[in-house]
Design a protein around this motif. Sequence first.
Motif, PDB file in Angstrom:
ATOM      1  N   TRP A  91       0.836  -1.202   0.000  1.00 51.72           N
ATOM      2  CA  TRP A  91       0.000   0.000   0.000  1.00 51.72           C
ATOM      3  C   TRP A  91       0.874   1.257   0.000  1.00 51.72           C
ATOM      4  O   TRP A  91       0.598   2.206  -0.732  1.00 51.72           O
ATOM      5  CB  TRP A  91      -0.918   0.028   1.220  1.00 51.72           C
ATOM      6  N   VAL A  92       1.915   1.246   0.834  1.00 50.13           N
ATOM      7  CA  VAL A  92       2.812   2.400   0.946  1.00 50.13           C
ATOM      8  C   VAL A  92       3.563   2.617  -0.370  1.00 50.13           C
ATOM      9  O   VAL A  92       3.695   3.746  -0.862  1.00 50.13           O
ATOM     10  CB  VAL A  92       3.797   2.206   2.107  1.00 50.13           C
ATOM     11  N   GLU A  93       4.040   1.526  -0.949  1.00 47.48           N
ATOM     12  CA  GLU A  93       4.792   1.603  -2.204  1.00 47.48           C
ATOM     13  C   GLU A  93       3.935   2.180  -3.326  1.00 47.48           C
ATOM     14  O   GLU A  93       4.365   3.083  -4.062  1.00 47.48           O
ATOM     15  CB  GLU A  93       5.291   0.205  -2.578  1.00 47.48           C
ATOM     16  N   VAL A  94       2.718   1.671  -3.477  1.00 51.20           N
ATOM     17  CA  VAL A  94       1.846   2.129  -4.560  1.00 51.20           C
ATOM     18  C   VAL A  94       1.404   3.567  -4.330  1.00 51.20           C
ATOM     19  O   VAL A  94       1.324   4.367  -5.272  1.00 51.20           O
ATOM     20  CB  VAL A  94       0.635   1.194  -4.715  1.00 51.20           C
ATOM     21  N   ARG A  95       1.151   3.923  -3.082  1.00 51.27           N
ATOM     22  CA  ARG A  95       0.764   5.313  -2.802  1.00 51.27           C
ATOM     23  C   ARG A  95       1.864   6.285  -3.229  1.00 51.27           C
ATOM     24  O   ARG A  95       1.578   7.359  -3.784  1.00 51.27           O
ATOM     25  CB  ARG A  95       0.436   5.480  -1.320  1.00 51.27           C
ATOM     26  N   ALA A  96       3.103   5.908  -2.984  1.00 49.52           N
ATOM     27  CA  ALA A  96       4.223   6.752  -3.416  1.00 49.52           C
ATOM     28  C   ALA A  96       4.250   6.860  -4.941  1.00 49.52           C
ATOM     29  O   ALA A  96       4.483   7.951  -5.503  1.00 49.52           O
ATOM     30  CB  ALA A  96       5.532   6.185  -2.891  1.00 49.52           C
ATOM     31  N   GLN A  97       3.999   5.747  -5.643  1.00 54.40           N
ATOM     32  CA  GLN A  97       3.967   5.773  -7.098  1.00 54.40           C
ATOM     33  C   GLN A  97       2.837   6.657  -7.617  1.00 54.40           C
ATOM     34  O   GLN A  97       3.025   7.439  -8.565  1.00 54.40           O
ATOM     35  CB  GLN A  97       3.790   4.345  -7.635  1.00 54.40           C
TER      36      GLN A  97
END
Length: 414
Positions: free
Chosen positions: A70-76
């Motif tokens: 979730w954190v990774e995709v939010r950054a993307q």
Amino acid sequence: MTVISIPAGSLFGVDNLPYGVFSTADTGRRVGVRVGGSVVDLSKALSDPAAALFAHPTLNAFMAQGRDRWVEVRAQVTELVSGEIADEAVFAIDDVTMHMPIAVADYVDFYASENHATNLGKLFRPDSAALFPNWKHLPVGYHGRSSTVVVSGTDIVRPCGQRKAPTDGAPTFGPSVRLDIEAEIGFIVGVGSPMGSSITPDQFAEHCFGAVVLNDWSARDIQAWEYVPLGPNLGKSFATSISPWVVPLQALEAARIDTPVQDPTPLPYLRGEEKWGLEIDLAVEWNGDYVSRPPYRQMYWSPAQMLAHITVNGAAASTGDLIGSGTVSGPEKDQRGAFIELTWNGTEPVTVAGEQRTFLEDGDEISISATAPGPSGGRIGFGEVRARVLPAAGETRQAKSNRPGVQRRRHGRA
């Protein structure tokens, strides 16, 4: 290529980025993110493997991947919406149809507002203590019906059931005459837990994906007759509405506060170091008039404690589980999140669009919205959950006019 313009003060800026499921006239359902007045199709805007996660008709596949993802995709996504996006991946909000954002696995609704519980206790047990002895020791809840959770914009048919007023000699059957709302916040489980295990309050962020606005429709007359001794059933199970946009838990970091003081101190399984009270402001609109502004910060039990309580006996949690906060109510009359409180069980009508009203009539439209502080000093929005009340299934005009408690409106329509 498109660069999305985000108006100053927008509730849907880069600090928010809520997820939802949408379709257009030419395409099927898939996951998007809202930015200003636009929806970005993540299945087209992102590269694989992320893009494949969002070519689904629900968020469940993405939610199940866990917090690191979730954190990774939010950054993307944050980086994506700050630059140029392919034209075919951007749609105006008015050109899309929103759908249920999740496949609901299970649904539990709580009773976590001390103000709400106290008001109902005073109404129904005036000669006894307002709160039951267990209320400050555990988050009280009931098990709802996941199959009747619907998205904003879905009309709600007036439910039928048994009713028995204190003055009635025997129960009768028919459409509810005391149809009500409950303004709530709903929390969505992204990662579950196996049967036989439990989730602690400090593990909440590892399991909760995000939050929505929730309306737990309530037929108070049906509920009053059926709820002893096992609690709500038909008076609640006919419909629960949620907003289409899921605000990620990460977007609520700036809204996190302490809960009100909990006295007596909860048992160890309900204690944690993390703060999971939330500074969220709700607003209830009835036929175009704002009648209440409930403050979530007043909620006695936190969502982290609710999830801990659900699983402490070893019950499994699943991706897509929905946890309702219970009615959000503040100490003031105009902060009450249910009409049974707002009108003091129908004895103190409120003015709605120039009319004196108590409970819901056919044709009424309810909208509940919410906002919270954002990390940059502004505010973020949840959108709204809106629905219109339809007559009971099969009810004729004559039967409706003879229904106990129906008031004729000034414009001549029942």
